[in-house]
Design a protein around this motif. Structure first.
Motif, mmCIF file in Angstrom:
data_model
loop_
_atom_site.group_PDB
_atom_site.id
_atom_site.type_symbol
_atom_site.label_atom_id
_atom_site.label_comp_id
_atom_site.label_asym_id
_atom_site.label_seq_id
_atom_site.Cartn_x
_atom_site.Cartn_y
_atom_site.Cartn_z
ATOM 1 N N PRO A 183 9.712 -1.725 -2.334
ATOM 2 C CA PRO A 183 10.018 -2.948 -1.569
ATOM 3 C C PRO A 183 9.781 -2.778 -0.069
ATOM 4 C CG PRO A 183 11.927 -2.139 -2.836
ATOM 5 C CD PRO A 183 10.940 -1.033 -2.768
ATOM 6 N N GLN A 184 8.826 -1.934 0.311
ATOM 7 C CA GLN A 184 8.665 -1.526 1.704
ATOM 8 C C GLN A 184 8.604 -2.697 2.687
ATOM 9 O OE1 GLN A 184 8.896 1.517 2.834
ATOM 10 N NE2 GLN A 184 8.623 0.803 4.924
ATOM 11 N N GLN A 185 7.696 -3.630 2.419
ATOM 12 C CA GLN A 185 7.529 -4.697 3.420
ATOM 13 C C GLN A 185 8.727 -5.634 3.430
ATOM 14 O OE1 GLN A 185 3.422 -6.267 3.716
ATOM 15 N NE2 GLN A 185 2.986 -4.784 2.096
ATOM 16 N N TYR A 186 9.291 -5.897 2.257
ATOM 17 C CA TYR A 186 10.465 -6.776 2.219
ATOM 18 C C TYR A 186 11.632 -6.173 2.989
ATOM 19 C CZ TYR A 186 8.215 -9.728 -1.280
ATOM 20 O OH TYR A 186 7.370 -10.571 -1.924
ATOM 21 N N LYS A 187 11.819 -4.843 2.827
ATOM 22 C CA LYS A 187 12.984 -4.277 3.518
ATOM 23 C C LYS A 187 12.760 -4.289 5.026
ATOM 24 C CE LYS A 187 12.123 0.712 2.773
ATOM 25 N NZ LYS A 187 12.769 1.980 2.434
ATOM 26 N N GLN A 188 11.515 -4.150 5.445
ATOM 27 C CA GLN A 188 11.261 -4.242 6.892
ATOM 28 C C GLN A 188 11.483 -5.672 7.388
ATOM 29 O OE1 GLN A 188 7.608 -1.187 6.880
ATOM 30 N NE2 GLN A 188 8.283 -1.748 8.919
ATOM 31 N N THR B 122 12.884 3.994 -10.687
ATOM 32 C CA THR B 122 13.929 3.402 -9.852
ATOM 33 C C THR B 122 14.103 4.189 -8.566
ATOM 34 O OG1 THR B 122 15.016 2.747 -11.888
ATOM 35 C CG2 THR B 122 16.317 2.598 -9.887
ATOM 36 N N GLN B 123 14.169 3.468 -7.478
ATOM 37 C CA GLN B 123 14.414 4.108 -6.183
ATOM 38 C C GLN B 123 15.741 3.636 -5.607
ATOM 39 O OE1 GLN B 123 11.269 3.033 -3.455
ATOM 40 N NE2 GLN B 123 10.004 4.773 -4.055
ATOM 41 N N ILE B 124 16.413 4.538 -4.904
ATOM 42 C CA ILE B 124 17.502 4.092 -4.037
ATOM 43 C C ILE B 124 16.821 3.844 -2.705
ATOM 44 C CG2 ILE B 124 19.735 4.638 -3.014
ATOM 45 C CD1 ILE B 124 20.148 6.641 -5.228
ATOM 46 N N HIS C 69 1.737 8.803 4.683
ATOM 47 C CA HIS C 69 2.932 8.182 4.086
ATOM 48 C C HIS C 69 2.575 6.748 3.703
ATOM 49 C CE1 HIS C 69 7.057 8.022 3.018
ATOM 50 N NE2 HIS C 69 7.447 7.262 4.021
ATOM 51 N N HIS C 70 2.680 5.819 4.600
ATOM 52 C CA HIS C 70 2.142 4.472 4.427
ATOM 53 C C HIS C 70 1.876 3.893 5.807
ATOM 54 C CE1 HIS C 70 6.180 3.249 5.334
ATOM 55 N NE2 HIS C 70 6.661 3.622 4.158
ATOM 56 N N PRO C 71 1.176 2.767 5.891
ATOM 57 C CA PRO C 71 0.691 2.307 7.206
ATOM 58 C C PRO C 71 1.783 1.839 8.158
ATOM 59 C CG PRO C 71 -0.348 1.082 5.402
ATOM 60 C CD PRO C 71 0.718 1.909 4.791
ATOM 61 N N PHE D 286 6.919 -0.103 -9.382
ATOM 62 C CA PHE D 286 5.877 -0.046 -10.420
ATOM 63 C C PHE D 286 4.604 0.542 -9.831
ATOM 64 C CE2 PHE D 286 8.781 -3.528 -10.935
ATOM 65 C CZ PHE D 286 9.134 -3.501 -12.278
ATOM 66 N N ARG D 287 4.105 1.585 -10.440
ATOM 67 C CA ARG D 287 2.844 2.176 -9.959
ATOM 68 C C ARG D 287 1.984 2.529 -11.150
ATOM 69 N NH1 ARG D 287 5.161 5.832 -4.810
ATOM 70 N NH2 ARG D 287 6.447 4.119 -4.053
ATOM 71 N N ASP D 288 0.769 2.013 -11.129
ATOM 72 C CA ASP D 288 -0.127 2.229 -12.267
ATOM 73 C C ASP D 288 -0.861 3.561 -12.075
ATOM 74 O OD1 ASP D 288 -1.662 2.014 -14.472
ATOM 75 O OD2 ASP D 288 -2.719 0.193 -13.881
ATOM 76 N N PRO E 140 0.810 -1.216 0.000
ATOM 77 C CA PRO E 140 0.000 0.000 0.000
ATOM 78 C C PRO E 140 0.845 1.268 0.000
ATOM 79 C CG PRO E 140 -0.004 -1.000 2.169
ATOM 80 C CD PRO E 140 0.893 -1.830 1.320
ATOM 81 N N GLU E 141 1.203 1.776 -1.169
ATOM 82 C CA GLU E 141 1.947 3.042 -1.284
ATOM 83 C C GLU E 141 1.048 4.113 -1.887
ATOM 84 O OE1 GLU E 141 5.106 3.802 -0.358
ATOM 85 O OE2 GLU E 141 5.952 1.830 0.083
ATOM 86 N N GLY E 142 -0.217 3.789 -2.037
ATOM 87 C CA GLY E 142 -1.171 4.807 -2.472
ATOM 88 C C GLY E 142 -1.444 4.853 -3.959
ATOM 89 N N ILE F 16 10.617 6.621 10.350
ATOM 90 C CA ILE F 16 10.899 5.609 11.361
ATOM 91 C C ILE F 16 9.626 4.759 11.430
ATOM 92 C CG2 ILE F 16 11.391 5.234 13.818
ATOM 93 C CD1 ILE F 16 13.736 6.466 12.121
ATOM 94 N N ARG F 17 9.799 3.448 11.534
ATOM 95 C CA ARG F 17 8.645 2.543 11.393
ATOM 96 C C ARG F 17 8.108 2.081 12.738
ATOM 97 N NH1 ARG F 17 9.497 4.072 6.147
ATOM 98 N NH2 ARG F 17 11.426 3.178 5.348
ATOM 99 N N ILE F 18 6.915 1.567 12.656
ATOM 100 C CA ILE F 18 6.360 0.827 13.791
ATOM 101 C C ILE F 18 7.065 -0.534 13.805
ATOM 102 C CG2 ILE F 18 4.263 -0.294 14.634
ATOM 103 C CD1 ILE F 18 2.700 1.971 13.137
#
Ligand code: ASP
Length: 599
Positions: free
Chosen positions: A200-205, A236-238, A455-457, A222-224, A176-178, A496-498
């Motif tokens: 790759p948000q969840q994978y990196k966490q 591409t993101q760093i 931002h994201h959840p 990838f975002r449609d 969920p990146e919106g 900073i994440r939960i």
């Protein structure tokens, strides 16, 4: 094959016999003598063909056309320079010499080209269709190389800081990146789909829970979404994530990384640390969460001064809890009716009813053109004059509404007026980096009637707001989130994440996600957080946008080798394309033709 590149020969090579290869950039016939600019990726070198040097090569040279691939052999000579003529070219690094061709090999002939390589072309679709020709242009070749240098600098910097690059799946699950996902049907799991990662948000966490501690990836996302000059469906993101860190650690890391990236590309030292603004300050002063500060023109609050103004739009707004803000577009009192109309339209598109303005023609208020200035007291006019520093020739533009929409409207007007005034001119080399911090955690979505993550959840509230999130008091929560901004462009953002399952569950609850849904969609995260998850945080920077700004380009398509056009098409290979019937059969998907037949 070759002894030198086309940007290597200098006066010290005079007398040496060399072999060059490359493309024929230009052909000039000067009274039967042919001059060729031979080009490879490094530059160009002039090659001359004279019958007295080699009759065969000279004869063959008459058949050469632009973009033929050739090899020339011959001695390096000084270009002719006498009192009458000077054939040296100061604009060319190889401009003092030429190669006198004794032997010419035509390696491969080129057909007539769809466009000239050495001329700018406005038809972008044509450029994209023949991208391999377009990329031969020096500007594009330079952009590709800059991109490599910038990416390399980031890789080296992060590696030096102890980060390791880990690849994460491209065939993955919705994140969920919106934005909307791209889906890929699974042949071996009929009816099931992979989603291409929006990040790759969840994978990196998960990598943080796995104990990796310092991760990065030059990650394809990838975002449609609908396309714009600085947006592509794949980009591409760093991507960076680290454990046991605080906001200041990520900020310092990124400052160091950006400064090494800009040093690699522009050769300039970016002063660090960057300034920081809270989201509230950014909105309040510039009407944007990615403020373009090079323009000046800060927004000024006039709520108190105009609280009792006879002009009802102002006093009414304040009575309803709203605010009044204005900017001074210096020297723009002479804006045309058309320009004022255009600004009014921008205000309306941003949600305002109209646009209040004053054209302060001269010092005396009687010379001011404005639909409402006659309803203002002298005191009010003087307060405006003082707070906005009004001088003859200025244009004052107002917004009156609740705080956030008023800031947004005036922020849009500010940018529009700046481009009307050509205010960016001469500022191309100014680099204004800054951080925006303390974003809101949640925003209420009026249409959907629920709270959404800004931002994201997975973003953590600031410490003093954690308890409110747990208690369900969602209004005004602030996030430990930060964006890095350059010249009004968002370069990247993170937080900073939960890292606790319970707090994460509270967040899902705030977003209207039931416990069952949370378990089904994000069970892996909630599970992982129960098995010893370290505190962690990170950021992602948009590489395409960064390279675009470093290369002073106006569109990210100029720094991507094979981008999509504004309809999402990659024109060289013509994708997307219909799937073949057997591919659809394998996926158990019916083609439109088959569906019609079945009906
Ligand atoms: N995944 C986020 C994004 O793509 C960045 C982050 O929070 O690290 O915007």
């Amino acid at each position: 094959m070759r002894t030198h590149t086309c940007n290597e020969l200098r006066p010290e090579h005079i007398g040496q016999t060399v072999i060059l290869v490359g493309w024929v950039n230009t052909v000039r016939d000067q009274g039967g003598v042919i001059f060729i600019d031979l080009r490879d990726r490094e530059g160009v070198t002039q090659c001359v063909f004279r019958a007295e040097n080699s009759p065969e090569a000279a004869k063959l040279s008459h058949t050469l056309r632009a973009e033929d691939v050739i090899q020339v052999t011959g001695p390096v000579e000084e270009r002719l320079k006498t009192d009458e003529i000077d054939t040296k070219n100061e604009n060319l690094e190889t401009g003092e010499i030429e190669v006198v061709t004794l032997e010419l090999v035509i390696i491969n002939k080129a057909d007539v080209l769809p466009f000239q390589i050495d001329k700018e072309l406005s038809n972008e679709d044509l450029r994209l269709r023949y991208r391999y020709l377009d990329l031969r242009r020096p500007r594009m070749a330079r952009n590709l190389r800059q991109r490599h240098e910038i990416t390399k600098a980031a890789r080296e910097y992060l590696s030096k800081e102890g980060f390791i690059e880990v690849e994460t799946p491209v065939l993955s699950k919705s994140t969920p990146e919106g934005a909307r996902d791209f889906l890929v049907p699974s042949r071996i799991n009929p009816g099931k789909f992979y989603a291409l990662p929006q990040a790759p948000q969840q994978y990196k966490q998960m990598l943080m829970v796995a104990g990796v501690e310092k991760y990065f990836q030059i990650a394809r996302c990838f975002r449609d979404e609908d396309l714009r000059a600085d947006r592509q469906p794949e980009f591409t993101q760093i991507d960076v994530e680290a454990s046991f860190v605080d906001q200041d650690d990520i900020i310092a890391l990124v400052e160091g990384m950006l400064s090494s990236m800009f040093e690699a590309s522009r050769g300039v030292k970016v002063p660090i640390p960057f300034e920081r603004l809270t989201w509230h300050e950014a909105m309040d002063n510039y009407g944007s969460d990615k403020p373009e500060r090079r323009l000046g023109m800060e927004m000024v609050d006039l709520t108190e001064e105009l609280r009792n103004c006879e002009f009802r739009v102002f006093s009414g707004t304040v009575a309803n809890g709203g605010i009044i803000k204005a900017i001074n577009a210096k020297g723009f009192a002479g804006a045309s009716v058309g320009q004022i109309d255009k600004l009014t339209k921008t205000a309306q598109e941003a949600g305002a009813k109209g646009l209040a303005y004053i054209q302060a023609r001269d010092t005396d208020r009687t010379t001011w053109r404005s639909p409402f200035v006659k309803r203002m007291t002298d005191e009010e006019v003087e307060a405006l004059r003082a707070k906005l520093n009004i001088e003859p020739g200025d244009l004052i533009l107002f917004a009156a509404d609740k705080w956030e929409p008023a800031c947004e409207v005036l922020g849009r007007i500010r940018l529009e007026v700046a481009s009307m005034q050509d205010a960016y001119k001469g500022k191309e080399d100014e680099l204004d980096f800054l951080w925006v911090t303390e974003f809101p955690l949640l925003a209420y979505d009026e249409e959907e009637g629920r709270w959404a993550a800004v931002h994201h959840p997975f973003t953590r509230p600031i410490a003093e707001d954690e308890e409110k999130l747990v208690k369900g008091e969602y209004e005004g929560l602030r996030a430990r989130a930060y964006d890095v901004v350059l010249n009004g462009h968002e370069l990247g953002g993170g937080s900073i994440r939960i890292h606790e399952a319970d707090l994460q569950s509270s967040m899902f609850k705030a977003l209207g996600i039931t416990e069952e849904e949370a378990q089904a969609e994000f069970g892996h995260i909630l599970d992982a957080f129960r098995f010893g998850a370290p505190p962690h945080g990170g950021i992602a920077l948009g590489l395409d946008r960064l390279v675009m700004l470093a290369c002073r380009e106006g569109s990210i398509r100029e720094v991507i080798a094979f981008p999509k056009n504004n309809k999402g098409m990659e024109l060289m290979t013509a994708s997307p394309a219909p799937a073949a019937p057997n591919q659809l059969r394998d996926l158990r998907i019916k083609s439109t033709a088959q569906e019609k037949k079945d009906e």
